[in-house]
Structures are given as structure tokens and as C-alpha cells.
Scaffold this active site. Sequence first.
Site, PDB file in Angstrom:
ATOM      1  N   LYS A 169      -3.055   2.653  -1.859  1.00  0.00           N
ATOM      2  CA  LYS A 169      -2.060   1.859  -2.589  1.00  0.00           C
ATOM      3  C   LYS A 169      -2.628   0.458  -2.844  1.00  0.00           C
ATOM      4  O   LYS A 169      -2.861  -0.303  -1.904  1.00  0.00           O
ATOM      5  CB  LYS A 169      -0.758   1.716  -1.793  1.00  0.00           C
ATOM      6  CG  LYS A 169       0.345   1.119  -2.655  1.00  0.00           C
ATOM      7  CD  LYS A 169       1.386   0.325  -1.892  1.00  0.00           C
ATOM      8  CE  LYS A 169       1.020  -1.106  -1.680  1.00  0.00           C
ATOM      9  NZ  LYS A 169       0.975  -1.953  -2.879  1.00  0.00           N
ATOM     10  N   GLU A 244      -8.714  -6.092   7.837  1.00  0.00           N
ATOM     11  CA  GLU A 244      -9.521  -7.187   7.281  1.00  0.00           C
ATOM     12  C   GLU A 244      -8.528  -8.239   6.816  1.00  0.00           C
ATOM     13  O   GLU A 244      -7.864  -8.063   5.791  1.00  0.00           O
ATOM     14  CB  GLU A 244     -10.355  -6.697   6.092  1.00  0.00           C
ATOM     15  CG  GLU A 244     -11.300  -5.563   6.423  1.00  0.00           C
ATOM     16  CD  GLU A 244     -12.462  -5.973   7.316  1.00  0.00           C
ATOM     17  OE1 GLU A 244     -12.731  -7.185   7.430  1.00  0.00           O
ATOM     18  OE2 GLU A 244     -13.075  -5.084   7.920  1.00  0.00           O
ATOM     19  N   CYS A 278     -11.494 -14.496   1.009  1.00  0.00           N
ATOM     20  CA  CYS A 278     -11.150 -14.557   2.432  1.00  0.00           C
ATOM     21  C   CYS A 278     -12.237 -15.249   3.245  1.00  0.00           C
ATOM     22  O   CYS A 278     -11.941 -15.844   4.272  1.00  0.00           O
ATOM     23  CB  CYS A 278     -10.846 -13.167   2.969  1.00  0.00           C
ATOM     24  SG  CYS A 278     -12.109 -11.991   2.546  1.00  0.00           S
ATOM     25  N   GLU A 378      -4.540 -20.714   6.390  1.00  0.00           N
ATOM     26  CA  GLU A 378      -5.298 -20.282   5.212  1.00  0.00           C
ATOM     27  C   GLU A 378      -4.511 -20.650   3.956  1.00  0.00           C
ATOM     28  O   GLU A 378      -3.380 -20.205   3.772  1.00  0.00           O
ATOM     29  CB  GLU A 378      -5.500 -18.771   5.271  1.00  0.00           C
ATOM     30  CG  GLU A 378      -6.322 -18.268   4.115  1.00  0.00           C
ATOM     31  CD  GLU A 378      -6.554 -16.778   4.186  1.00  0.00           C
ATOM     32  OE1 GLU A 378      -5.573 -16.030   4.360  1.00  0.00           O
ATOM     33  OE2 GLU A 378      -7.710 -16.357   4.052  1.00  0.00           O
TER      34      GLU A 378
HETATM   35  P1  NAP Z   1      -0.462  -9.234   1.610  1.00  0.00           P
HETATM   36  O1  NAP Z   1       0.797  -9.799   1.141  1.00  0.00           O
HETATM   37  O2  NAP Z   1      -0.618  -8.946   3.038  1.00  0.00           O
HETATM   38  O3  NAP Z   1      -0.712  -7.940   0.700  1.00  0.00           O
HETATM   39  C1  NAP Z   1      -1.834  -7.104   0.845  1.00  0.00           C
HETATM   40  C2  NAP Z   1      -1.425  -5.688   0.542  1.00  0.00           C
HETATM   41  O4  NAP Z   1      -0.410  -5.307   1.438  1.00  0.00           O
HETATM   42  C3  NAP Z   1      -0.857  -5.475  -0.849  1.00  0.00           C
HETATM   43  O5  NAP Z   1      -1.225  -4.186  -1.315  1.00  0.00           O
HETATM   44  C4  NAP Z   1       0.627  -5.524  -0.606  1.00  0.00           C
HETATM   45  O6  NAP Z   1       1.363  -4.815  -1.595  1.00  0.00           O
HETATM   46  C5  NAP Z   1       0.694  -4.794   0.711  1.00  0.00           C
HETATM   47  N1  NAP Z   1       1.918  -5.043   1.465  1.00  0.00           N
HETATM   48  C6  NAP Z   1       2.851  -6.020   1.307  1.00  0.00           C
HETATM   49  N2  NAP Z   1       3.836  -5.861   2.211  1.00  0.00           N
HETATM   50  C7  NAP Z   1       3.511  -4.779   2.962  1.00  0.00           C
HETATM   51  C8  NAP Z   1       4.120  -4.113   4.050  1.00  0.00           C
HETATM   52  N3  NAP Z   1       5.272  -4.523   4.580  1.00  0.00           N
HETATM   53  N4  NAP Z   1       3.501  -3.029   4.575  1.00  0.00           N
HETATM   54  C9  NAP Z   1       2.342  -2.605   4.080  1.00  0.00           C
HETATM   55  N5  NAP Z   1       1.724  -3.173   3.026  1.00  0.00           N
HETATM   56  C10 NAP Z   1       2.291  -4.260   2.491  1.00  0.00           C
HETATM   57  O7  NAP Z   1      -1.708 -10.132   1.285  1.00  0.00           O
HETATM   58  P2  NAP Z   1      -2.034 -10.792  -0.055  1.00  0.00           P
HETATM   59  O8  NAP Z   1      -1.316 -12.079  -0.072  1.00  0.00           O
HETATM   60  O9  NAP Z   1      -1.844  -9.838  -1.162  1.00  0.00           O
HETATM   61  O10 NAP Z   1      -3.616 -10.984   0.114  1.00  0.00           O
HETATM   62  C11 NAP Z   1      -4.219 -12.160   0.456  1.00  0.00           C
HETATM   63  C12 NAP Z   1      -4.631 -12.126   1.909  1.00  0.00           C
HETATM   64  O11 NAP Z   1      -5.606 -11.131   2.140  1.00  0.00           O
HETATM   65  C13 NAP Z   1      -5.265 -13.410   2.349  1.00  0.00           C
HETATM   66  O12 NAP Z   1      -4.678 -13.814   3.549  1.00  0.00           O
HETATM   67  C14 NAP Z   1      -6.728 -13.045   2.559  1.00  0.00           C
HETATM   68  O13 NAP Z   1      -7.441 -13.782   3.480  1.00  0.00           O
HETATM   69  C15 NAP Z   1      -6.645 -11.643   2.949  1.00  0.00           C
HETATM   70  N6  NAP Z   1      -7.900 -10.989   2.617  1.00  0.00           N
HETATM   71  C16 NAP Z   1      -8.749 -10.641   3.604  1.00  0.00           C
HETATM   72  C17 NAP Z   1      -9.956 -10.036   3.305  1.00  0.00           C
HETATM   73  C18 NAP Z   1     -10.909  -9.609   4.370  1.00  0.00           C
HETATM   74  O14 NAP Z   1     -11.802  -8.837   4.089  1.00  0.00           O
HETATM   75  N7  NAP Z   1     -10.774 -10.052   5.580  1.00  0.00           N
HETATM   76  C19 NAP Z   1     -10.286  -9.773   2.002  1.00  0.00           C
HETATM   77  C20 NAP Z   1      -9.394 -10.163   1.016  1.00  0.00           C
HETATM   78  C21 NAP Z   1      -8.175 -10.750   1.348  1.00  0.00           C
HETATM   79  P3  NAP Z   1       2.105  -5.620  -2.780  1.00  0.00           P
HETATM   80  O15 NAP Z   1       1.054  -6.458  -3.440  1.00  0.00           O
HETATM   81  O16 NAP Z   1       2.601  -4.530  -3.649  1.00  0.00           O
HETATM   82  O17 NAP Z   1       3.174  -6.435  -2.129  1.00  0.00           O
END
Ligand code: NAP
Length: 471
Positions: A169, A244, A278, A378
Site C-alpha cells: 500500500k 524505517e 529521512c 524531524e
Molecule cells: P506517515 O504518515 O507515517 O505515512 C507513511 C505511510 O503510512 C503512508 O503510506 C501512510 O498512508 C501510512 N499510514 C498512515 N497512517 C497509518 C496507520 N494508522 N497504519 C498504517 N499505515 C498508516 O509518514 P509520512 O509523513 O507519509 O512520511 C514521512 C516520514 O517518513 C518522515 O518522518 C520520514 O523520516 C520517514 N521516512 C523514513 C525513511 C527511512 O528509510 N528511514 C524513508 C523515508 C521517510 P497515507 O499516506 O495514505 O496516510
Amino acid sequence: MQRYEKLFINGEWVAPHGSGFTSVVNPATEEVFAEVANADLDDVNAAFAAARAAFPAWSATRAAERADWITKLHAALDKRRDALALAISQSMGCPLEIAKIIQVNCVSAFKKFAERAFEMEVEKQVNNSLVVREPVGVCAFITPWNYPLYQLIGKVAPALATGCTMVLKPSSVTPLQDLIFAEAVAEIGLPKGVFNLVTGRGGVLGDAMVTHPEADMVSFTGSTATGRRIQRLAADSVKRVCLELGGKSAFIITEDAPLEQAVSFGVKDVMINSGQTCIALSRMLVPASRYEEAAAIAKQVAEGLKVGDPMAADTYVGPMSSMGQRDTVLGYIQKGLDEGAKLLTGGLDYPEGISRGAYVRPTIFRDVHNKMTIAQEEIFGPVICMIPYHTLDEAISIANDSVYGLSGGVWAATREEGIRIARQLRTGGVYVNGGDFNYDAPLGGYKQSGNGREWGDFGMHEFYEIKSMQL
Ligand code: NAP
């Protein structure tokens, strides 16, 4: 308007059981340019049922056969590079020419997993035991929007190589490259059920995916807050969980480093992809004796970066991925001001000549203390915190004073000194003296940046079990 009405389940494009569509918005224009079908829980169940049914045959294939499929899929992706770059650029704002490199070049790294498939056939005799590797099973993958193709490939490639099946997803902000990926899967005729794609909101589908009885492991990339929740939910059925998550990486510039080169590298590192990386080196640690000099260089470099239309060839900084993310970043900039940090450049206003879209000016705060919110949390935007230090030990201690441990950077006079400092950072990766990003190196975090590693040979480990047979 592009309209994607189907999900990819069991080797076919199928109409969803769920209803309605999620809009995909171009953050540069704030206009909806695509709509993607919403899956519901029945669709999630159908996808996991397909992945479970496909597992016995796929997991029993020889490595050579899986390597052939990966090679074919790589070719099908390779010819879609332009479409992938455009989809990513339009949906999350990374400038198109830069997206072709930093977002899409991971397609080349995908094909290396064909060789890695053979790792599964490595067996070891330990005294009277035969130790073998077996695929972990059916995988649930959830990916974010900042490097959406990279994150997809980092999970799907090792899963295919090891013999796992999967349900993916993508973030609802950036679902298009996943749909293009599924087109490539359909084109090569990958055995049905090995790869399944559902689209829709994480808040609706996420819990069902990570608790699904047919999921043997969950691999998630995204925020630490969501990662924590996923780990808790998956604990009930003791699934393997690979996370991650976020980072707040420090970049230590030493007293005798080539300052111009180091500061310029640090500023461009954060500003690329509008700071939504990230591993971005978002805390720049500079010796107090060279602080003013470094600040002047940083300001000049940041102000020289072209901000604007992601379709323009000379744009370095596009918009944030969404208006919501813009609000989040502006909130942090306001917080930095409230806490007493000083703006060296950038700030709350739109960049010059821009009056709409999710743009944020490349922003550098000076006189930042590591206890400030902007140095601890962050921001995930084009914002750098410049922090002065007096001794190298103090710099290392500031760098490690973070709940995160994803990445870091050092620029020292020699590589040896850089490595010596890098070894003292509690992070999963360190960039020494401007070292290049390496797709074959493992990526992952210490502390609250997650667990497990993706990419490279080490990225295979999350996807297999070890069995010992006593003979
Ligand atoms: P997020 O809100 O956690 O969303 C990531 C994914 O999780 C999306 O597909 C989102 O779907 C889904 N999601 C949202 N609520 C969920 C739930 N309750 N249960 C399961 N999945 C759920 O993060 P983001 O804001 O999109 O991404 C940015 C973050 O990712 C930053 O903090 C960044 O540091 C981190 N990141 C880490 C890495 C690494 O390799 N360490 C790489 C890239 C990003 P929807 O979009 O449909 O809500």
C-alpha cells in the site's frame, strides 16, 4: 485528469470492492490531476488471500527462476523511467530533472537483486546441522511519499529475490509510481498473487494490513509515530516488523575541514527534495571559531539555489509534497523563531515570485541550541539548524543527543579522521567527507529511527528465516 479505477490483485486489474476515489494533488499548483480508487477491507483480504495462495509455488522456485523474473521486471521498469519520474514529480514536487536521478535511478539498483536471489541457496553445515534459508512468507508493505519508488523497490526487490509474496500500500499522496510498477508486473506476467497492490488511505487500511492473519512480516517506512503504532499492533501476532522511520541527522564539520566545500555539501544535501529526505543532515555542527565564516557560506549557497516550478530544468528546490506538509514545516519555522533561533536566510514567506503551491523558502537558522524543538524534532522540510561547538567531543555528544539514529555526516581534514569520528556516531549510516549515496549499502536506523536494514546484501536479511536441520 488521470483516473485509476482498479487495484492489482492476483495478477489482474480488478474493480475495488471499496468505493470512491482519492485525489492526487500537484503541490506546485494545488490542482488535482489524478484520482485513484479506494480499496476497502474486503480488498485487503482479497490481496492477502492471493499472496497466501501464491506463496507455496513462488517460495519453491529456484533462485535462477526468480532472478529471471527480476531481470524481466527491471527491463519493464527501465522503459518506464520517464513516466515514473513525471508521476513522482507531479505528485510530490521533486523537480523533474532531479527526480530522474534521485527518485528513479534506483531502478538500476533493482536489477542487482537478481544476483542476490542466489544467496537463498547458500547452505551451511554446522557440526551435525544443515542450516538453510527460507523466505519469511507473505509481506505487508506500507510506504511513504518522499522517495516513493525507492521505498517500493527497497522492499519489493528483496521480497521477490527471497521468494516472498506481498501486498503493498503506497502513501495516498503518491500512489502513481506504484500503479506504474504494477503495470510492469502485469506486462511481464509475474506469477499471479506474488505482487498485489491496494490503494487507499493508511488510516483506513493500515490496521488491517499490519494485523492481518495472513501477513508474516510487516515492512513500514514512514514517521516514527506511525511506526510505533504498527509495532504495537503487530506484536499481538508476533510478526516480524521492519521499520524505517524518521531522522534528525547531524553533520560535524571539523576545525580543519575545507569549509567552503563542506558547508556547500551540507546545504545542498538538506535542500534537495525540499528537505524531505529521512537521512538529510539537518543539524550542521560547526566549530565556534569558524561559525561566522560558515554562516556566510551557508547563506550564500542557500540563496543561490533556484526555487520554483518542478518542471523547469534549472529548479533545485520544488514545493513541499503537500500543503499539509508546508503547514507543518512553517509551524516549525515559527517555533524556531519563538524559541530564539535567528534566521540566517529563508523564513515564513513564500519564496520570491511565488504566491501559491506548497513552497517553503530554503531556511537556515543560526544560534540554535540542540535542546530547541527545531534541533530535536524531524522537520522534514528545507530547514537547517546551525549549531556551534567548542570541542570535537562536544560535537559528537551533540550529534548523539537525539532520539533518532538514522544517519549522520562528518567532514574532516582526512578520511581517517572522518572515519574515526563516524565510528562514534550512534547512527545506521554516516557520510564521510562528502561520500556519495550508495544503493548497495544497507540503510536503516539505530534508536527510534527504526530497526532492520534495507538495500544491498544486508537488505535481504529481513526477508528470510533460518532453519537448522540436525542430521
Ligand atoms: P506517515 O504518515 O507515517 O505515512 C507513511 C505511510 O503510512 C503512508 O503510506 C501512510 O498512508 C501510512 N499510514 C498512515 N497512517 C497509518 C496507520 N494508522 N497504519 C498504517 N499505515 C498508516 O509518514 P509520512 O509523513 O507519509 O512520511 C514521512 C516520514 O517518513 C518522515 O518522518 C520520514 O523520516 C520517514 N521516512 C523514513 C525513511 C527511512 O528509510 N528511514 C524513508 C523515508 C521517510 P497515507 O499516506 O495514505 O496516510
